[in-house]
Scaffold this motif. Structure first.
Motif, mmCIF file in Angstrom:
data_model
loop_
_atom_site.group_PDB
_atom_site.id
_atom_site.type_symbol
_atom_site.label_atom_id
_atom_site.label_comp_id
_atom_site.label_asym_id
_atom_site.label_seq_id
_atom_site.Cartn_x
_atom_site.Cartn_y
_atom_site.Cartn_z
ATOM 1 N N SER A 184 0.984 -1.270 0.070
ATOM 2 C CA SER A 184 0.037 0.045 0.009
ATOM 3 C C SER A 184 0.871 1.313 -0.029
ATOM 4 O O SER A 184 0.487 2.247 -0.480
ATOM 5 C CB SER A 184 -0.770 0.240 1.332
ATOM 6 O OG SER A 184 -0.126 -0.060 2.173
ATOM 7 N N ASP A 204 -2.955 -8.817 12.343
ATOM 8 C CA ASP A 204 -1.895 -8.309 13.396
ATOM 9 C C ASP A 204 -2.438 -8.570 14.700
ATOM 10 O O ASP A 204 -1.428 -8.387 15.542
ATOM 11 C CB ASP A 204 -1.946 -6.683 13.112
ATOM 12 C CG ASP A 204 -1.299 -6.386 11.798
ATOM 13 O OD1 ASP A 204 -0.413 -7.026 10.974
ATOM 14 O OD2 ASP A 204 -1.785 -5.322 10.943
ATOM 15 N N ASP A 220 -0.995 -14.201 10.090
ATOM 16 C CA ASP A 220 0.102 -13.324 9.516
ATOM 17 C C ASP A 220 1.220 -14.245 9.465
ATOM 18 O O ASP A 220 1.852 -14.509 10.675
ATOM 19 C CB ASP A 220 0.132 -12.005 10.425
ATOM 20 C CG ASP A 220 1.039 -10.907 9.755
ATOM 21 O OD1 ASP A 220 1.698 -11.627 8.518
ATOM 22 O OD2 ASP A 220 1.058 -9.733 9.864
ATOM 23 N N ARG A 271 -4.107 1.696 13.396
ATOM 24 C CA ARG A 271 -4.496 1.204 12.267
ATOM 25 C C ARG A 271 -3.755 -0.309 11.911
ATOM 26 O O ARG A 271 -2.851 -0.490 11.428
ATOM 27 C CB ARG A 271 -4.323 1.884 10.900
ATOM 28 C CG ARG A 271 -4.782 1.274 9.449
ATOM 29 C CD ARG A 271 -4.855 2.219 8.349
ATOM 30 N NE ARG A 271 -3.262 2.439 8.344
ATOM 31 C CZ ARG A 271 -2.838 3.939 7.979
ATOM 32 N NH1 ARG A 271 -3.719 4.815 7.822
ATOM 33 N NH2 ARG A 271 -1.650 4.144 7.833
ATOM 34 N N LEU A 272 -4.671 -1.288 12.509
ATOM 35 C CA LEU A 272 -4.162 -2.678 12.403
ATOM 36 C C LEU A 272 -5.060 -3.499 11.730
ATOM 37 O O LEU A 272 -6.364 -3.201 11.739
ATOM 38 C CB LEU A 272 -3.670 -3.098 13.810
ATOM 39 C CG LEU A 272 -2.678 -2.497 14.558
ATOM 40 C CD1 LEU A 272 -2.318 -3.024 15.873
ATOM 41 C CD2 LEU A 272 -1.317 -2.662 13.692
ATOM 42 N N ALA A 273 -4.647 -4.462 11.135
ATOM 43 C CA ALA A 273 -5.395 -5.326 10.227
ATOM 44 C C ALA A 273 -5.803 -6.682 11.207
ATOM 45 O O ALA A 273 -5.154 -6.807 12.469
ATOM 46 C CB ALA A 273 -4.700 -5.761 8.981
ATOM 47 N N ASP A 332 5.003 -0.455 3.622
ATOM 48 C CA ASP A 332 4.404 -1.696 3.617
ATOM 49 C C ASP A 332 4.911 -2.859 2.764
ATOM 50 O O ASP A 332 4.757 -2.951 1.649
ATOM 51 C CB ASP A 332 2.906 -1.423 3.364
ATOM 52 C CG ASP A 332 1.962 -2.577 3.509
ATOM 53 O OD1 ASP A 332 2.284 -3.357 4.270
ATOM 54 O OD2 ASP A 332 0.695 -2.285 3.155
ATOM 55 N N GLY A 345 7.580 -2.483 16.409
ATOM 56 C CA GLY A 345 7.515 -2.665 14.813
ATOM 57 C C GLY A 345 6.891 -4.221 14.599
ATOM 58 O O GLY A 345 6.627 -4.425 13.381
ATOM 59 N N SER A 346 6.401 -4.906 15.717
ATOM 60 C CA SER A 346 5.697 -6.194 15.241
ATOM 61 C C SER A 346 4.525 -6.133 15.956
ATOM 62 O O SER A 346 4.460 -6.199 17.510
ATOM 63 C CB SER A 346 6.212 -7.316 15.520
ATOM 64 O OG SER A 346 5.666 -8.427 15.894
ATOM 65 N N ALA A 347 3.124 -5.680 15.695
ATOM 66 C CA ALA A 347 2.149 -5.673 16.511
ATOM 67 C C ALA A 347 1.749 -6.985 17.184
ATOM 68 O O ALA A 347 1.507 -6.953 18.648
ATOM 69 C CB ALA A 347 0.916 -5.412 15.709
ATOM 70 N N GLU A 407 -2.990 -12.422 5.400
ATOM 71 C CA GLU A 407 -2.489 -11.038 5.146
ATOM 72 C C GLU A 407 -2.212 -11.179 3.475
ATOM 73 O O GLU A 407 -2.522 -10.091 2.736
ATOM 74 C CB GLU A 407 -1.407 -10.758 5.794
ATOM 75 C CG GLU A 407 -0.497 -9.322 5.249
ATOM 76 C CD GLU A 407 -0.026 -8.486 5.965
ATOM 77 O OE1 GLU A 407 0.806 -9.109 6.868
ATOM 78 O OE2 GLU A 407 0.379 -7.405 5.746
ATOM 79 N N ILE A 410 4.267 -13.501 8.414
ATOM 80 C CA ILE A 410 5.427 -12.685 8.930
ATOM 81 C C ILE A 410 4.742 -11.339 9.514
ATOM 82 O O ILE A 410 4.359 -10.508 8.903
ATOM 83 C CB ILE A 410 6.598 -12.386 8.038
ATOM 84 C CG1 ILE A 410 7.224 -13.562 7.656
ATOM 85 C CG2 ILE A 410 7.797 -11.504 8.804
ATOM 86 C CD1 ILE A 410 8.342 -13.698 6.668
ATOM 87 N N ASP A 411 4.693 -11.092 10.780
ATOM 88 C CA ASP A 411 4.446 -9.796 11.358
ATOM 89 C C ASP A 411 5.597 -8.952 11.574
ATOM 90 O O ASP A 411 6.291 -9.432 12.489
ATOM 91 C CB ASP A 411 3.453 -10.095 12.403
ATOM 92 C CG ASP A 411 3.055 -8.623 13.050
ATOM 93 O OD1 ASP A 411 2.136 -8.026 12.295
ATOM 94 O OD2 ASP A 411 3.346 -8.477 14.156
ATOM 95 N N GLY A 412 5.710 -7.945 11.138
ATOM 96 C CA GLY A 412 6.849 -7.036 11.368
ATOM 97 C C GLY A 412 7.818 -7.178 10.128
ATOM 98 O O GLY A 412 8.968 -7.519 10.310
ATOM 99 N N THR A 413 7.284 -7.377 8.901
ATOM 100 C CA THR A 413 8.312 -7.637 7.921
ATOM 101 C C THR A 413 9.319 -6.473 7.654
ATOM 102 O O THR A 413 10.594 -6.965 7.136
ATOM 103 C CB THR A 413 7.059 -7.439 6.376
ATOM 104 O OG1 THR A 413 6.306 -8.456 6.607
ATOM 105 C CG2 THR A 413 8.019 -7.969 5.234
HETATM 106 P P1 2AM Z 1 3.126 -6.358 8.895
HETATM 107 O O1 2AM Z 1 4.714 -6.253 9.062
HETATM 108 O O2 2AM Z 1 2.447 -7.516 9.062
HETATM 109 O O3 2AM Z 1 2.884 -5.648 7.846
HETATM 110 C C1 2AM Z 1 3.961 -2.049 12.440
HETATM 111 O O4 2AM Z 1 3.911 -1.054 13.237
HETATM 112 C C2 2AM Z 1 2.940 -3.032 12.739
HETATM 113 O O5 2AM Z 1 1.828 -2.605 11.873
HETATM 114 C C3 2AM Z 1 3.310 -4.491 12.035
HETATM 115 O O6 2AM Z 1 2.690 -5.317 12.877
HETATM 116 C C4 2AM Z 1 2.772 -4.462 10.729
HETATM 117 O O7 2AM Z 1 2.506 -5.765 10.320
HETATM 118 C C5 2AM Z 1 1.581 -3.499 11.075
HETATM 119 N N1 2AM Z 1 1.460 -2.979 9.601
HETATM 120 C C6 2AM Z 1 2.249 -2.392 8.714
HETATM 121 N N2 2AM Z 1 1.458 -1.471 7.869
HETATM 122 C C7 2AM Z 1 0.378 -1.757 7.952
HETATM 123 C C8 2AM Z 1 -1.075 -1.289 7.258
HETATM 124 N N3 2AM Z 1 -1.168 -0.601 6.055
HETATM 125 N N4 2AM Z 1 -2.203 -1.667 7.820
HETATM 126 C C9 2AM Z 1 -2.088 -2.489 8.645
HETATM 127 N N5 2AM Z 1 -1.085 -2.802 9.652
HETATM 128 C C10 2AM Z 1 0.197 -2.391 9.132
#
Ligand code: 2AM
Ligand code: CA
Length: 266
Positions: A38, A217, A89, A212-214, A42, A191-193, A71, A91-94
């Motif tokens: 995005s 996460d 997820d 903003r978390l999915a 990201d 940096g890893s939710a 994801e 890899i969380d904290g890519t």
């Molecule tokens: P990710 O590495 O799986 O993308 C970083 O602050 C945290 O927010 C990580 O857990 C990361 O997960 C998540 N994150 C990063 N970009 C994001 C986005 N655009 N929407 C939702 N979560 C996001």
């Protein structure tokens, strides 16, 4: 969910998450293709996709009736949490994975008819597995995590948040965030939710705020935090919806109360 089914699923999911962690550790020093999604921060790599496919293939083979939210797009397109749903997820904290080679996790939450039943978060590089089963407490490897009972004041708290929410933004009043940062004992950003949820569950953090978390996460982390008596809502104090993005606060109960009443309530 019947206890014996929950136990069987837990052991299976644990086996797969540990295998997936092993694959990442073996392959992470091979050349990686890194792409942006995005926005420029990201990231996704070939290993994010490979691990997601690894997990989904195993789940669909053994539990063809189960559904998956994940994801990288290899799961199902769900409009409800009916049935048994794995929220993954790979890899969380890519960004940490790509740049730092540490502080990233695999996160698996399993929900049945919308109820969180199993949460697993593997800190891949340390090999520490945070886990929880609905009603049976939360664990850090084999060590049971104590409940978050002792009262904490904001002045004694360590909070985790991303610095971007301290600047002008559309999602939260940055002045409220400034007051929070000025009050607490310290702030952290990992940096890893998923790991940030795990640290709240083990009491290393008193709260984690993100705007903003999915679903992937937070799905496992919410179950683990709940099992130690922590509270997860959006920043208005309302329930989190696992079919959409949410603002998130996951906290020690006394910190959650103070954040809502004294800082975030509009
Ligand atoms: P990710 O590495 O799986 O993308 C970083 O602050 C945290 O927010 C990580 O857990 C990361 O997960 C998540 N994150 C990063 N970009 C994001 C986005 N655009 N929407 C939702 N979560 C996001
Ligand atoms: Ca991810």
């Amino acid at each position: 969910m019947v206890g014996s089914i929950r136990n069987e699923l837990f052991h299976q999911a644990k086996e797969w998450i540990l295998e997936a962690g092993e694959i990442i550790r073996q392959k992470m020093n091979e050349p990686l293709e890194v792409n942006t999604k995005s926005d420029a921060s990201d990231l996704v790599t070939t290993l994010d996709r490979e691990i997601e496919i690894f997990l989904i293939t195993h789940i669909k083979q053994k539990y063809p009736e189960h559904l998956i939210i994940s994801e990288e797009g290899y799961g199902d397109d769900l409009q409800s949490l009916d049935g048994t749903v794995w929220i993954i997820d790979p890899i969380d904290g890519t960004m940490n994975f790509v740049h730092q080679k540490r502080m990233f996790a695999i996160s698996i939450g399993i929900y049945h008819e919308g109820v969180g039943e199993i949460g697993l978060i593997l800190d891949v590089m340390s090999g520490i597995l945070y886990s929880a089963k609905n009603g049976a407490g939360a664990y850090k490897n084999d060590e049971k995590l104590p409940r978050l009972n002792k009262h904490h004041s904001m002045e004694e708290a360590i909070l985790c948040l991303n610095h971007r929410w301290l600047f002008d933004n559309d999602l939260v009043n940055e002045e409220a965030m400034h007051r929070i940062v000025n009050t607490v004992r310290g702030t952290r950003t990992y940096g890893s939710a998923a790991l940030e949820f795990a640290y709240v569950a083990e009491g290393a953090l008193d709260g984690y705020l993100s705007m903003r978390l999915a679903p992937w996460d937070v799905a496992a982390g919410m179950i683990i935090v709940n099992e130690v008596g922590g509270i997860t809502t959006n920043i208005a104090g309302s329930p989190v919806h696992l079919l959409q993005t949410n603002s998130i606060m996951t906290c020690h109960p006394s910190i959650h109360r103070q954040l809502i009443n004294d800082y975030l309530q509009s």
